[in-house]
Scaffold this motif. Structure first.
Motif, mmCIF file in Angstrom:
data_model
loop_
_atom_site.group_PDB
_atom_site.id
_atom_site.type_symbol
_atom_site.label_atom_id
_atom_site.label_comp_id
_atom_site.label_asym_id
_atom_site.label_seq_id
_atom_site.Cartn_x
_atom_site.Cartn_y
_atom_site.Cartn_z
ATOM 1 N N GLY A 2 -1.892 -4.796 2.803
ATOM 2 C CA GLY A 2 -3.040 -3.913 2.643
ATOM 3 C C GLY A 2 -4.289 -4.451 3.305
ATOM 4 N N SER A 3 -4.139 -5.364 4.266
ATOM 5 C CA SER A 3 -5.284 -5.998 4.919
ATOM 6 C C SER A 3 -4.840 -6.559 6.260
ATOM 7 C CB SER A 3 -5.828 -7.136 4.038
ATOM 8 O OG SER A 3 -6.781 -7.921 4.738
ATOM 9 N N ASP A 4 -5.770 -6.597 7.221
ATOM 10 C CA ASP A 4 -5.447 -7.208 8.511
ATOM 11 C C ASP A 4 -5.797 -8.696 8.533
ATOM 12 O OD1 ASP A 4 -8.166 -7.008 8.487
ATOM 13 O OD2 ASP A 4 -8.365 -6.079 10.472
ATOM 14 N N LYS A 5 -6.251 -9.230 7.407
ATOM 15 C CA LYS A 5 -6.524 -10.674 7.296
ATOM 16 C C LYS A 5 -6.014 -11.173 5.943
ATOM 17 C CE LYS A 5 -11.284 -9.479 6.112
ATOM 18 N NZ LYS A 5 -12.701 -9.739 6.379
ATOM 19 N N PRO A 6 -4.703 -11.093 5.739
ATOM 20 C CA PRO A 6 -4.142 -11.424 4.424
ATOM 21 C C PRO A 6 -4.180 -12.910 4.114
ATOM 22 C CG PRO A 6 -2.377 -11.077 6.014
ATOM 23 C CD PRO A 6 -3.664 -10.705 6.713
ATOM 24 N N ASP A 7 -4.256 -13.210 2.828
ATOM 25 C CA ASP A 7 -4.136 -14.576 2.346
ATOM 26 C C ASP A 7 -2.648 -14.849 2.118
ATOM 27 O OD1 ASP A 7 -4.115 -16.989 1.036
ATOM 28 O OD2 ASP A 7 -5.714 -16.482 -0.369
ATOM 29 N N LEU A 8 -2.039 -15.600 3.017
ATOM 30 C CA LEU A 8 -0.592 -15.831 2.949
ATOM 31 C C LEU A 8 -0.207 -16.890 1.916
ATOM 32 C CD1 LEU A 8 0.442 -15.600 6.712
ATOM 33 C CD2 LEU A 8 0.354 -13.814 4.972
ATOM 34 N N ARG A 9 -1.204 -17.460 1.235
ATOM 35 C CA ARG A 9 -0.862 -18.327 0.102
ATOM 36 C C ARG A 9 -0.296 -17.490 -1.040
ATOM 37 N NH1 ARG A 9 -6.494 -21.127 -0.962
ATOM 38 N NH2 ARG A 9 -7.028 -18.906 -0.845
ATOM 39 N N ASN A 10 -0.597 -16.214 -1.016
ATOM 40 C CA ASN A 10 -0.043 -15.275 -1.987
ATOM 41 C C ASN A 10 1.287 -14.754 -1.438
ATOM 42 O OD1 ASN A 10 0.589 -13.041 -3.567
ATOM 43 N ND2 ASN A 10 -1.515 -12.291 -3.686
ATOM 44 N N PRO A 11 2.408 -14.995 -2.115
ATOM 45 C CA PRO A 11 3.721 -14.638 -1.553
ATOM 46 C C PRO A 11 4.078 -13.159 -1.691
ATOM 47 C CG PRO A 11 4.013 -15.632 -3.705
ATOM 48 C CD PRO A 11 2.534 -15.688 -3.413
ATOM 49 N N ILE A 12 3.277 -12.368 -2.385
ATOM 50 C CA ILE A 12 3.633 -10.979 -2.659
ATOM 51 C C ILE A 12 3.603 -10.152 -1.378
ATOM 52 C CG2 ILE A 12 2.941 -8.856 -3.854
ATOM 53 C CD1 ILE A 12 1.812 -10.613 -6.084
ATOM 54 N N LYS A 13 4.677 -9.416 -1.135
ATOM 55 C CA LYS A 13 4.750 -8.456 -0.031
ATOM 56 C C LYS A 13 5.011 -7.069 -0.606
ATOM 57 C CE LYS A 13 6.426 -10.849 4.125
ATOM 58 N NZ LYS A 13 7.554 -10.898 5.091
ATOM 59 N N MET A 14 4.163 -6.132 -0.253
ATOM 60 C CA MET A 14 4.397 -4.761 -0.686
ATOM 61 C C MET A 14 5.522 -4.140 0.140
ATOM 62 S SD MET A 14 0.524 -3.398 -1.418
ATOM 63 C CE MET A 14 -0.230 -3.941 0.112
ATOM 64 N N GLN A 15 6.208 -3.162 -0.446
ATOM 65 C CA GLN A 15 7.311 -2.501 0.246
ATOM 66 C C GLN A 15 7.241 -0.992 0.026
ATOM 67 O OE1 GLN A 15 11.282 -4.146 -0.163
ATOM 68 N NE2 GLN A 15 10.463 -6.073 -0.949
ATOM 69 N N VAL A 16 7.782 -0.253 0.975
ATOM 70 C CA VAL A 16 7.887 1.202 0.841
ATOM 71 C C VAL A 16 9.117 1.525 -0.013
ATOM 72 C CG1 VAL A 16 8.204 3.396 2.053
ATOM 73 C CG2 VAL A 16 6.764 1.607 3.065
ATOM 74 N N VAL A 17 8.908 2.329 -1.056
ATOM 75 C CA VAL A 17 10.015 2.681 -1.956
ATOM 76 C C VAL A 17 10.108 4.200 -2.118
ATOM 77 C CG1 VAL A 17 10.042 0.511 -3.247
ATOM 78 C CG2 VAL A 17 8.454 2.330 -3.920
ATOM 79 N N SER A 18 9.670 4.922 -1.106
ATOM 80 C CA SER A 18 9.608 6.388 -1.184
ATOM 81 C C SER A 18 10.943 7.017 -1.527
ATOM 82 C CB SER A 18 9.092 6.957 0.144
ATOM 83 O OG SER A 18 7.833 6.429 0.475
ATOM 84 N N GLU A 19 12.034 6.486 -0.942
ATOM 85 C CA GLU A 19 13.352 7.118 -1.118
ATOM 86 C C GLU A 19 13.772 7.173 -2.580
ATOM 87 O OE1 GLU A 19 16.831 4.470 -0.104
ATOM 88 O OE2 GLU A 19 15.241 3.386 0.956
ATOM 89 N N HIS A 20 13.269 6.257 -3.400
ATOM 90 C CA HIS A 20 13.660 6.228 -4.810
ATOM 91 C C HIS A 20 12.911 7.274 -5.646
ATOM 92 C CE1 HIS A 20 15.768 2.632 -3.701
ATOM 93 N NE2 HIS A 20 14.651 1.974 -3.433
ATOM 94 N N PHE A 21 11.879 7.873 -5.068
ATOM 95 C CA PHE A 21 11.099 8.850 -5.823
ATOM 96 C C PHE A 21 11.261 10.275 -5.295
ATOM 97 C CE2 PHE A 21 8.960 4.873 -6.807
ATOM 98 C CZ PHE A 21 8.723 5.004 -8.172
#
Length: 427
Positions: free
Chosen positions: A287-306
């Motif tokens: 959600g940013s073009d300058k992410p803090d990579l010390r945070n391991p969380i990666k968002m994912q697209v889950v549209s197909e499940h909804f």
């Protein structure tokens, strides 16, 4: 002997024992030990302990000195006893027995102390900035900045770049912030602008035939202050190269910055194999073009499940062009209290809310999905989401849907908060 000093306050070692020395500096601290006075004398280079007793002709004068008086002392270098050695400072094995003293500059009562690291109001610190910068932490910060700039210069020169200085007074060249304007004396009613970046000038340098340019460049932007940036100006390593690809730029700058961080990072390891993330992936994952990579969380697209699911809000959204549902994994975040708090955060950011599912142990010992979303989409879809995100019992996931531009920034902020609150971010 020099009128002010034969050594600095960081020079003297055990090898100087028996010598006569002259030091000049500021009185860092005065300690009275029953008639024996100890004066810690400080300059840019360090601190030296000085001692004086009533037998010295300078004793009466020494009794009058206070913190931040500027003094000059003459004395003999003596070795400290083993139990009084201070291993925390370079001069900790020796002390100076004061024979003579001169006050170079007396000081009144200080508006803020230099000794220690007490927190004072910003307006006091700025008004007496010359005192604030004498404090050890601030002094070290200024020296770190100077050393980093010098290191970057040496590295850039070492790989064939030339440093050029570009004009400060120029025509407006918008870079995304407001210009600072300077009225023209020769042309009344017209204005110069302070450069937000040396963009136009460095491009002129390149088309003029200079192959590799760099500059530690001031950038003036009339914008609100940030945590890591002055509200009026900041400096950046600016560079240009001829006849190169984007990858050539990456390959050039990576060892420069990595080497600088290795040198000044306090011994922390530096990864020299930098990941190269496209803007599209950065926006999706972080959600940013300058992410803090010390945070391991990666968002994912889950549209197909909804799609065509029992959760009508997302199911109907996904029928519109350009929409999707993204999930923010939250390992260890599987409590209703935490999930409700994150939902409230999203509402505070102007969104209707943030859906969530969390996984817990059921009464029969199996794993079950909980939360309003789980009830609406059913166990098969929630299990598919869990497997895609790699979550387990005690974990949670948060969901935002719509056109990405409408929720992407909030999702990025949520990712940061989740990482910090759950202790996932490696601080």
């Amino acid at each position: 002997m020099h009128p002010y000093r034969s050594h600095t306050c960081g020079d003297l070692r055990a090898t100087h024992v028996g010598e006569t020395t002259r030091l000049s500096g500021w009185v860092h601290r005065v300690r009275d030990h029953g008639g024996l006075l100890f004066i810690d004398l400080r300059d840019h280079y360090g601190v030296t302990q000085c001692v004086i007793d009533p037998d010295s002709k300078a004793f009466k004068l020494a009794e009058t000195v206070r913190s931040e008086w500027c003094i000059r002392i003459d004395g003999d270098v003596k070795k400290r006893t083993d139990e009084t050695i201070n291993p925390d400072i370079g001069t900790g094995e020796v002390e100076i027995f004061i024979r003579d003293m001169e006050v170079l500059g007396a000081a009144k009562e200080l508006p803020l102390p230099v000794f220690g690291d007490l927190d004072y109001p910003e307006e006091v610190r700025l008004k007496y900035r010359y005192l604030d910068l004498r404090r050890e932490k601030l002094h070290n910060n200024i020296m770190l900045r100077s050393n980093v700039v010098a290191d970057l210069r040496q590295r850039m020169w070492g790989i064939g770049f030339n440093e050029f200085q570009t004009p400060i007074i120029t025509a407006s060249s918008p870079e995304g912030a407001r210009d600072f304007l300077v009225p023209s004396r020769l042309h009344p009613g017209k204005f110069y602008a302070l450069p937000q970046a040396p963009q136009q000038f460095k491009q002129l340098i390149m088309v003029s035939g200079f192959d590799k340019y760099f500059q530690i460049a001031p950038c003036f932007r009339d914008e609100d202050p940030r945590a890591d940036r002055s509200p009026t100006d900041f400096y950046q390593l600016d560079l240009e190269m001829s006849y190169v690809t984007q990858q050539d730029v990456f390959d050039t700058i990576e060892p420069v910055l990595a080497g600088c961080f290795e040198k000044f990072g306090g011994g922390r390891p530096v990864n020299r194999n930098w990941p190269q993330i496209s803007y599209k992936d950065a926006a999706l994952w972080y959600g940013s073009d300058k992410p803090d990579l010390r945070n391991p969380i990666k968002m994912q697209v889950v549209s197909e499940h909804f799609k065509d699911s029992g959760f009508a809000i997302f199911a109907n959204l996904l029928k519109q062009e350009g929409t999707e549902v993204r999930a923010i994994p939250a390992p260890t975040g599987g409590s209703r209290k935490f999930c409700d708090r994150m939902n409230k955060f999203a509402q505070g950011e102007g969104l209707p809310g943030m859906g969530y599912i969390f996984w817990r142990k059921a009464e029969d010992g199996s794993m079950e999905a909980a939360g309003p979303l789980a009830k609406n989409i059913g166990p098969e879809r929630t299990e598919a989401i869990r497997q895609q995100l790699g979550l387990e019992v005690g974990d949670a996931a948060f969901f935002l849907g719509g056109k990405p531009k409408a929720f992407q920034t909030v999702a990025g902020k949520a990712r940061v908060i989740i990482g910090e609150e759950l202790g996932l971010t490696d601080l």
